[in-house]
Design a protein around this motif. Structure first.
Motif, PDB file in Angstrom:
ATOM      1  N   GLY A 102       0.745  -1.179   0.157  1.00  0.00           N
ATOM      2  CA  GLY A 102      -0.002  -0.015   0.119  1.00  0.00           C
ATOM      3  C   GLY A 102       0.910   1.182   0.027  1.00  0.00           C
ATOM      4  N   THR A 103       0.332   2.283   0.391  1.00  0.00           N
ATOM      5  CA  THR A 103       0.805   3.676   0.237  1.00  0.00           C
ATOM      6  C   THR A 103       1.553   3.978   1.699  1.00  0.00           C
ATOM      7  OG1 THR A 103      -0.869   4.436  -1.416  1.00  0.00           O
ATOM      8  CG2 THR A 103       0.490   6.192  -0.067  1.00  0.00           C
ATOM      9  N   PRO A 104       2.807   4.304   1.600  1.00  0.00           N
ATOM     10  CA  PRO A 104       3.631   4.939   2.820  1.00  0.00           C
ATOM     11  C   PRO A 104       2.528   5.737   3.715  1.00  0.00           C
ATOM     12  CG  PRO A 104       4.978   4.733   1.057  1.00  0.00           C
ATOM     13  CD  PRO A 104       3.811   4.645   0.452  1.00  0.00           C
ATOM     14  N   LYS A 105       2.681   5.493   5.088  1.00  0.00           N
ATOM     15  CA  LYS A 105       1.867   6.709   5.730  1.00  0.00           C
ATOM     16  C   LYS A 105       3.196   7.523   6.516  1.00  0.00           C
ATOM     17  CE  LYS A 105      -2.017   3.476   6.503  1.00  0.00           C
ATOM     18  NZ  LYS A 105      -1.480   2.382   5.630  1.00  0.00           N
ATOM     19  N   MET A 106       2.477   8.656   6.847  1.00  0.00           N
ATOM     20  CA  MET A 106       3.495   9.905   7.693  1.00  0.00           C
ATOM     21  C   MET A 106       3.424   9.293   9.043  1.00  0.00           C
ATOM     22  SD  MET A 106       4.872  11.950   5.191  1.00  0.00           S
ATOM     23  CE  MET A 106       4.931  13.391   6.176  1.00  0.00           C
ATOM     24  N   THR A 107       2.485   8.689   9.432  1.00  0.00           N
ATOM     25  CA  THR A 107       1.950   8.683  10.848  1.00  0.00           C
ATOM     26  C   THR A 107       2.913   7.636  11.541  1.00  0.00           C
ATOM     27  OG1 THR A 107       0.328   7.192  10.459  1.00  0.00           O
ATOM     28  CG2 THR A 107      -0.376   9.262  10.543  1.00  0.00           C
ATOM     29  N   LYS A 108       3.404   6.879  10.908  1.00  0.00           N
ATOM     30  CA  LYS A 108       4.438   5.774  11.500  1.00  0.00           C
ATOM     31  C   LYS A 108       5.503   5.214  10.498  1.00  0.00           C
ATOM     32  CE  LYS A 108       1.469   1.610  10.099  1.00  0.00           C
ATOM     33  NZ  LYS A 108       2.417   0.972   9.374  1.00  0.00           N
ATOM     34  N   PRO A 109       6.602   4.810  11.274  1.00  0.00           N
ATOM     35  CA  PRO A 109       7.693   4.619  10.364  1.00  0.00           C
ATOM     36  C   PRO A 109       7.440   3.207   9.346  1.00  0.00           C
ATOM     37  CG  PRO A 109       8.614   4.569  12.584  1.00  0.00           C
ATOM     38  CD  PRO A 109       6.625   4.752  12.763  1.00  0.00           C
ATOM     39  N   ASP A 110       8.082   3.262   8.306  1.00  0.00           N
ATOM     40  CA  ASP A 110       8.160   2.169   7.204  1.00  0.00           C
ATOM     41  C   ASP A 110       8.933   1.132   7.525  1.00  0.00           C
ATOM     42  OD1 ASP A 110       6.183   3.637   5.600  1.00  0.00           O
ATOM     43  OD2 ASP A 110       7.750   4.560   4.670  1.00  0.00           O
ATOM     44  N   GLU A 191      14.550  10.575  -5.318  1.00  0.00           N
ATOM     45  CA  GLU A 191      13.308  10.569  -4.366  1.00  0.00           C
ATOM     46  C   GLU A 191      13.747  10.376  -3.063  1.00  0.00           C
ATOM     47  OE1 GLU A 191       9.446   8.446  -5.770  1.00  0.00           O
ATOM     48  OE2 GLU A 191      10.974   7.296  -6.462  1.00  0.00           O
ATOM     49  N   GLN A 192      13.388  11.450  -2.396  1.00  0.00           N
ATOM     50  CA  GLN A 192      13.924  11.618  -0.905  1.00  0.00           C
ATOM     51  C   GLN A 192      13.159  10.861   0.286  1.00  0.00           C
ATOM     52  OE1 GLN A 192      14.605  15.273   0.451  1.00  0.00           O
ATOM     53  NE2 GLN A 192      16.572  15.552  -0.570  1.00  0.00           N
ATOM     54  N   SER A 193      13.585  10.145   1.072  1.00  0.00           N
ATOM     55  CA  SER A 193      12.797   9.945   2.223  1.00  0.00           C
ATOM     56  C   SER A 193      13.413  10.467   3.557  1.00  0.00           C
ATOM     57  CB  SER A 193      12.783   8.430   2.372  1.00  0.00           C
ATOM     58  OG  SER A 193      14.117   7.704   2.582  1.00  0.00           O
ATOM     59  N   ARG A 194      13.026  10.149   4.632  1.00  0.00           N
ATOM     60  CA  ARG A 194      13.527  10.739   5.981  1.00  0.00           C
ATOM     61  C   ARG A 194      13.688   9.678   6.870  1.00  0.00           C
ATOM     62  NH1 ARG A 194       9.321  12.362   9.525  1.00  0.00           N
ATOM     63  NH2 ARG A 194       7.342  11.726   8.666  1.00  0.00           N
ATOM     64  N   PHE A 195      14.751   9.987   7.803  1.00  0.00           N
ATOM     65  CA  PHE A 195      15.035   9.106   9.044  1.00  0.00           C
ATOM     66  C   PHE A 195      15.566   9.769  10.197  1.00  0.00           C
ATOM     67  CE2 PHE A 195      19.076   9.643   7.220  1.00  0.00           C
ATOM     68  CZ  PHE A 195      19.783   9.419   8.458  1.00  0.00           C
ATOM     69  N   VAL A 196      15.140   9.026  11.588  1.00  0.00           N
ATOM     70  CA  VAL A 196      15.463   9.717  12.641  1.00  0.00           C
ATOM     71  C   VAL A 196      16.464   8.783  13.318  1.00  0.00           C
ATOM     72  CG1 VAL A 196      14.273  10.607  14.865  1.00  0.00           C
ATOM     73  CG2 VAL A 196      13.440  10.783  12.882  1.00  0.00           C
ATOM     74  N   TYR A 197      17.516   9.260  14.057  1.00  0.00           N
ATOM     75  CA  TYR A 197      18.253   8.468  15.008  1.00  0.00           C
ATOM     76  C   TYR A 197      17.802   9.054  16.324  1.00  0.00           C
ATOM     77  CZ  TYR A 197      21.750   7.022  11.726  1.00  0.00           C
ATOM     78  OH  TYR A 197      22.698   6.527  10.733  1.00  0.00           O
ATOM     79  N   LEU A 208      20.338   2.751  20.543  1.00  0.00           N
ATOM     80  CA  LEU A 208      20.244   3.575  19.198  1.00  0.00           C
ATOM     81  C   LEU A 208      18.880   3.041  18.705  1.00  0.00           C
ATOM     82  CD1 LEU A 208      21.017   5.572  17.312  1.00  0.00           C
ATOM     83  CD2 LEU A 208      22.376   3.649  16.342  1.00  0.00           C
ATOM     84  N   THR A 209      17.735   3.873  18.408  1.00  0.00           N
ATOM     85  CA  THR A 209      17.035   3.561  17.544  1.00  0.00           C
ATOM     86  C   THR A 209      16.700   4.206  16.267  1.00  0.00           C
ATOM     87  OG1 THR A 209      15.499   3.181  19.628  1.00  0.00           O
ATOM     88  CG2 THR A 209      14.218   3.569  17.754  1.00  0.00           C
ATOM     89  N   LEU A 210      16.543   3.506  15.179  1.00  0.00           N
ATOM     90  CA  LEU A 210      16.306   4.205  13.937  1.00  0.00           C
ATOM     91  C   LEU A 210      14.912   4.030  13.586  1.00  0.00           C
ATOM     92  CD1 LEU A 210      17.485   5.153  10.970  1.00  0.00           C
ATOM     93  CD2 LEU A 210      17.585   2.825  10.413  1.00  0.00           C
ATOM     94  N   GLU A 211      14.339   5.032  12.902  1.00  0.00           N
ATOM     95  CA  GLU A 211      13.097   5.071  12.362  1.00  0.00           C
ATOM     96  C   GLU A 211      13.416   5.442  10.987  1.00  0.00           C
ATOM     97  OE1 GLU A 211      10.416   5.517  16.161  1.00  0.00           O
ATOM     98  OE2 GLU A 211      10.460   7.241  14.862  1.00  0.00           O
ATOM     99  N   HIS A 212      12.562   4.871   9.853  1.00  0.00           N
ATOM    100  CA  HIS A 212      12.780   5.549   8.650  1.00  0.00           C
ATOM    101  C   HIS A 212      11.366   5.625   7.904  1.00  0.00           C
ATOM    102  CE1 HIS A 212      15.765   5.531   4.714  1.00  0.00           C
ATOM    103  NE2 HIS A 212      14.664   6.265   4.567  1.00  0.00           N
ATOM    104  N   TYR A 213      11.188   6.969   7.504  1.00  0.00           N
ATOM    105  CA  TYR A 213       9.896   7.215   6.909  1.00  0.00           C
ATOM    106  C   TYR A 213       9.696   7.293   5.523  1.00  0.00           C
ATOM    107  CZ  TYR A 213       8.734   8.338  11.992  1.00  0.00           C
ATOM    108  OH  TYR A 213       8.569   8.092  13.321  1.00  0.00           O
ATOM    109  N   ASP A 214       8.584   7.269   4.929  1.00  0.00           N
ATOM    110  CA  ASP A 214       8.192   7.705   3.595  1.00  0.00           C
ATOM    111  C   ASP A 214       9.418   7.032   2.323  1.00  0.00           C
ATOM    112  OD1 ASP A 214       6.782   9.318   4.705  1.00  0.00           O
ATOM    113  OD2 ASP A 214       8.103  11.301   4.803  1.00  0.00           O
ATOM    114  N   ILE A 215       9.486   5.850   2.630  1.00  0.00           N
ATOM    115  CA  ILE A 215      10.370   5.011   1.805  1.00  0.00           C
ATOM    116  C   ILE A 215       9.631   4.819   0.510  1.00  0.00           C
ATOM    117  CG2 ILE A 215      11.615   2.871   1.164  1.00  0.00           C
ATOM    118  CD1 ILE A 215      12.046   2.580   4.158  1.00  0.00           C
ATOM    119  N   PRO A 216      10.191   5.461  -0.808  1.00  0.00           N
ATOM    120  CA  PRO A 216       9.506   5.195  -1.999  1.00  0.00           C
ATOM    121  C   PRO A 216       9.544   3.885  -2.508  1.00  0.00           C
ATOM    122  CG  PRO A 216      11.212   7.119  -1.984  1.00  0.00           C
ATOM    123  CD  PRO A 216      11.404   6.511  -0.895  1.00  0.00           C
ATOM    124  N   ALA A 217       8.426   3.493  -3.264  1.00  0.00           N
ATOM    125  CA  ALA A 217       8.500   2.293  -3.916  1.00  0.00           C
ATOM    126  C   ALA A 217       9.854   1.998  -4.459  1.00  0.00           C
ATOM    127  CB  ALA A 217       7.098   2.148  -4.909  1.00  0.00           C
TER     128      ALA A 217
END
Length: 252
Positions: A102-110, A191-197, A208-217
């Motif tokens: 499905g479509t990546p969601k902004m509300t939670k990490p991919d 195509e950019q995505s974003r992540f958080v350390y 160390l926790t990594l969250e990666h968001y908005d990963i393109p298809a």
């Protein structure tokens, strides 16, 4: 390690891990419908997996989303399988590429992962923000330079690999950054995505926790790259040794 093997011994828990491998970020309700048991029973199994650090969770509002955390499995492989097999073959046992549905969601990490590293908070912060350090532990980069708030990583042949642009820093605890891959070549649209350390001191260790968001298809394979990179980061900080994979191995 005992908690890992205990967690893997139950077929219901293996089913949960398989499901999170295929589709990261599922809620308790998503997982319950896949098992013939009560909500409490599924919660109990998830608790065992979380205690073994085989899953990590992200809470958003009333919902908690669950993600496979394969680093403890990688560490077990490195400890017992590594002496018997070549490293690329050992790592191939765990094909950790996640497939988005499905479509990546902004509300939670991919994608999400977590590891514990025996180091100081200062040392971990330095490793994540210093260009020379990034080049030392990244699994395939030949070099890394800092250009303002950007970390620019290149392959050993000096071709551009990845640009990480820091967008928000909370010193020693949190890094927010964009993720701009260039390994597909100049003819492929960027195509950019974003992540958080996120860094949390734990006595003589750091979580160390990594969250990666908005990963393109088409970029779902970045999960495998993160496993290799953070495994290399842990090894480099704890032993001072760099773990390297060839360019060809990384593409395969």
């Amino acid at each position: 390690m005992d908690s890992i093997f205990k967690a893997l011994a139950d077929p219901a828990r293996r089913t949960l891990l398989d499901s999170l491998h295929v589709k990261p970020g599922q809620s308790l309700q998503d997982l319950q419908v896949q098992l013939d048991m009560t909500r409490f029973g599924v919660m109990k199994h998830l608790g065992v997996l979380e205690e073994a650090k085989l899953i990590v969770t992200h809470k958003k509002g009333r919902f908690k989303y669950h993600y496979l955390n394969a680093l403890p499995l990688q560490e077990a492989i490195d400890r017992w399988v590594e002496p018997l097999l070549q490293q690329p073959a050992a790592r191939a046992v765990l094909n950790l590429k996640t497939q988005l549905e499905g479509t990546p969601k902004m509300t939670k990490p991919d994608f999400m992962m977590q590891t514990y590293i025996h180091c100081t908070q200062d040392a971990l912060w330095h490793a994540l923000t210093d260009a020379e350090a990034n080049a030392a532990y990244n699994f395939v980069a030949g070099s890394c330079v800092r250009e303002g708030n950007k970390l620019v990583l290149k392959f050993p042949d000096d071709s551009l690999m990845l640009v990480l642009t820091e967008t928000k820093l909370t010193p020693k605890t949190r890094i927010e950054s964009t993720f701009e891959p260039h390994w597909a070549g100049p003819d492929v649209p960027l195509e950019q995505s974003r992540f958080v350390y996120m860094i949390e001191p734990q006595g003589e260790n750091c979580m160390l926790t990594l969250e990666h968001y908005d990963i393109p298809a088409g970029q779902e394979g970045v999960a495998d790259g993160w496993h290799r990179t953070l495994a290399g980061l842990k090894t480099w900080l704890e032993t001072g040794q760099s773990v390297r994979f060839s360019h060809a191995e990384a593409e395969g």
